[in-house]
Design a protein around this motif. Sequence first.
Motif, PDB file in Angstrom:
ATOM      1  N   VAL A  77      55.612  34.018  40.030  1.00  0.00           N
ATOM      2  CA  VAL A  77      54.267  33.788  39.497  1.00  0.00           C
ATOM      3  C   VAL A  77      53.560  32.674  40.251  1.00  0.00           C
ATOM      4  O   VAL A  77      52.449  32.852  40.766  1.00  0.00           O
TER       5      VAL A  77
ATOM      6  N   ALA B  55      50.724  34.181  42.673  1.00  0.00           N
ATOM      7  CA  ALA B  55      49.523  34.302  41.844  1.00  0.00           C
ATOM      8  C   ALA B  55      48.753  32.991  41.833  1.00  0.00           C
ATOM      9  O   ALA B  55      49.328  31.919  41.626  1.00  0.00           O
TER      10      ALA B  55
ATOM     11  N   ALA C 160      45.755  33.056  39.940  1.00  0.00           N
ATOM     12  CA  ALA C 160      45.224  33.199  38.583  1.00  0.00           C
ATOM     13  C   ALA C 160      45.486  34.632  38.151  1.00  0.00           C
ATOM     14  O   ALA C 160      45.805  35.500  38.970  1.00  0.00           O
ATOM     15  N   VAL C 161      45.345  34.888  36.849  1.00  0.00           N
ATOM     16  CA  VAL C 161      45.610  36.214  36.294  1.00  0.00           C
ATOM     17  C   VAL C 161      44.482  36.588  35.342  1.00  0.00           C
ATOM     18  O   VAL C 161      43.969  35.737  34.604  1.00  0.00           O
ATOM     19  N   VAL C 162      44.107  37.871  35.365  1.00  0.00           N
ATOM     20  CA  VAL C 162      43.156  38.412  34.392  1.00  0.00           C
ATOM     21  C   VAL C 162      43.807  39.615  33.720  1.00  0.00           C
ATOM     22  O   VAL C 162      44.196  40.578  34.392  1.00  0.00           O
ATOM     23  N   LEU C 163      43.930  39.569  32.407  1.00  0.00           N
ATOM     24  CA  LEU C 163      44.471  40.669  31.612  1.00  0.00           C
ATOM     25  C   LEU C 163      43.338  41.256  30.791  1.00  0.00           C
ATOM     26  O   LEU C 163      42.727  40.549  29.987  1.00  0.00           O
TER      27      LEU C 163
ATOM     28  N   ALA D 260      54.504  37.108  28.589  1.00  0.00           N
ATOM     29  CA  ALA D 260      53.250  36.537  29.108  1.00  0.00           C
ATOM     30  C   ALA D 260      53.313  35.018  29.203  1.00  0.00           C
ATOM     31  O   ALA D 260      52.540  34.411  29.952  1.00  0.00           O
TER      32      ALA D 260
ATOM     33  N   PHE E  56      53.387  33.300  32.646  1.00  0.00           N
ATOM     34  CA  PHE E  56      52.223  33.070  33.502  1.00  0.00           C
ATOM     35  C   PHE E  56      51.963  31.560  33.543  1.00  0.00           C
ATOM     36  O   PHE E  56      51.402  30.984  32.615  1.00  0.00           O
TER      37      PHE E  56
ATOM     38  N   THR F  81      45.196  31.890  33.143  1.00  0.00           N
ATOM     39  CA  THR F  81      45.173  33.305  32.773  1.00  0.00           C
ATOM     40  C   THR F  81      44.029  33.575  31.808  1.00  0.00           C
ATOM     41  O   THR F  81      43.902  32.910  30.774  1.00  0.00           O
ATOM     42  N   THR F  82      43.199  34.545  32.154  1.00  0.00           N
ATOM     43  CA  THR F  82      42.054  34.954  31.336  1.00  0.00           C
ATOM     44  C   THR F  82      42.383  36.252  30.628  1.00  0.00           C
ATOM     45  O   THR F  82      42.919  37.183  31.233  1.00  0.00           O
TER      46      THR F  82
ATOM     47  N   LEU G 178      49.555  32.371  25.393  1.00  0.00           N
ATOM     48  CA  LEU G 178      49.128  31.600  26.562  1.00  0.00           C
ATOM     49  C   LEU G 178      48.607  30.220  26.154  1.00  0.00           C
ATOM     50  O   LEU G 178      48.809  29.230  26.866  1.00  0.00           O
TER      51      LEU G 178
ATOM     52  N   THR H  12      48.377  27.736  29.445  1.00  0.00           N
ATOM     53  CA  THR H  12      47.801  28.381  30.629  1.00  0.00           C
ATOM     54  C   THR H  12      46.641  29.322  30.310  1.00  0.00           C
ATOM     55  O   THR H  12      46.171  30.043  31.196  1.00  0.00           O
TER      56      THR H  12
END
Length: 350
Positions: free
Chosen positions: A164, A168, A170-173, A275, A278, A282-283, A305, A310
């Motif tokens: 991660v 990564a 950043a992350v968008v879910l 999750a 992460f 993370t959005t 999160l 995060t």
Amino acid sequence: MRAMLPTAVVNLVDTASAVVKSTLAAHRADLRTRSHGIAAFDPPTVPHEVIPVVTADGARLRVHAYGPVDAPVIVFAHGWTCSIEYWNAQINAFAGEYRVIAYDQRGHGESTNGYAKPSTNLLADDLCDVLDAALLPGQRAVLVGHSMGGMTLIAWAGRYPERVAEQAAAVVLTNTGAHSLVEVSTMVPGLNKPLRLLRGRALPSPDWLGKLILGTPVVMPPVAPVRWIFARQVMTLDTSRQKLDYALSVVRGCPMMTRSRYGLLLAALHLGDAATNFTVPTTVLAGDRDDMTPAIHAERLAELLRRAGTLAAFKVLPTGHLGNVERFDLFNAELAEVLTAATEPARAMA
């Protein structure tokens, strides 16, 4: 086995198979060549590079890279029954300034199935292969996952937590969840209340119902009832004709058996609290009328999160399940904020 069947049956099966393959090819060609009335959904005009990826079990993944090779990277993972073309509105918006990587999940689009049985671990392994092939040494990407694509990212973080921070930024879910998809689905009005009652009486879990809904290999002919059901269950009844046509073209390009195999996987999904792995901003985005993954799934992810420290943002957009299609303008604005936050520090140091 084939040799034991009557010739007429063999010919009928061959003819049906040829028709199905031809129909799927036509839908995919339609997405690559035709405008759907909204410029954002048009086939990307930015040239793409094909990145060859072959998995350990022999699946050949279709992976496209758009934009400058030395630009900040975005990686898109699409959802159940979709393909690279599902992300056209994002590819068209960001491929000039960013390096955009998009791929067909195995069995979807033009990626093959390989020999392994579908599982979230397998999807996580595929993402590893894509990232290893697409990223330069030391490069990190903003990872964006929709629906099953978001589940792929969560599974990846759970299976490979050490990757991660390495890969990564950043992350968008978006429009996704980690477990209990059937129990809190609102696809069938009034369904989840009787499910809760059944569970409250300690009766066996009605998993068969989820498997039936998600795992049946159905066809989607171009008739009015199918359009209405798709709008009601997957998008919203007030979605525009152009958006509905585009989304249907994407989904109709998915083989029936792929829809069934991965529908069964989703019906039994359980990624727990993966999750929390992460370790980058993370959005989480949801749709206020998403019946496939209602906003409660996003709320659960956001809480995990938040506790992990995060969570960058949690927002509910005015959409159904296909948020980045239905309101691509709002989705792209949210993604632009994530990209700015993730890439500006690196650019300032360059």
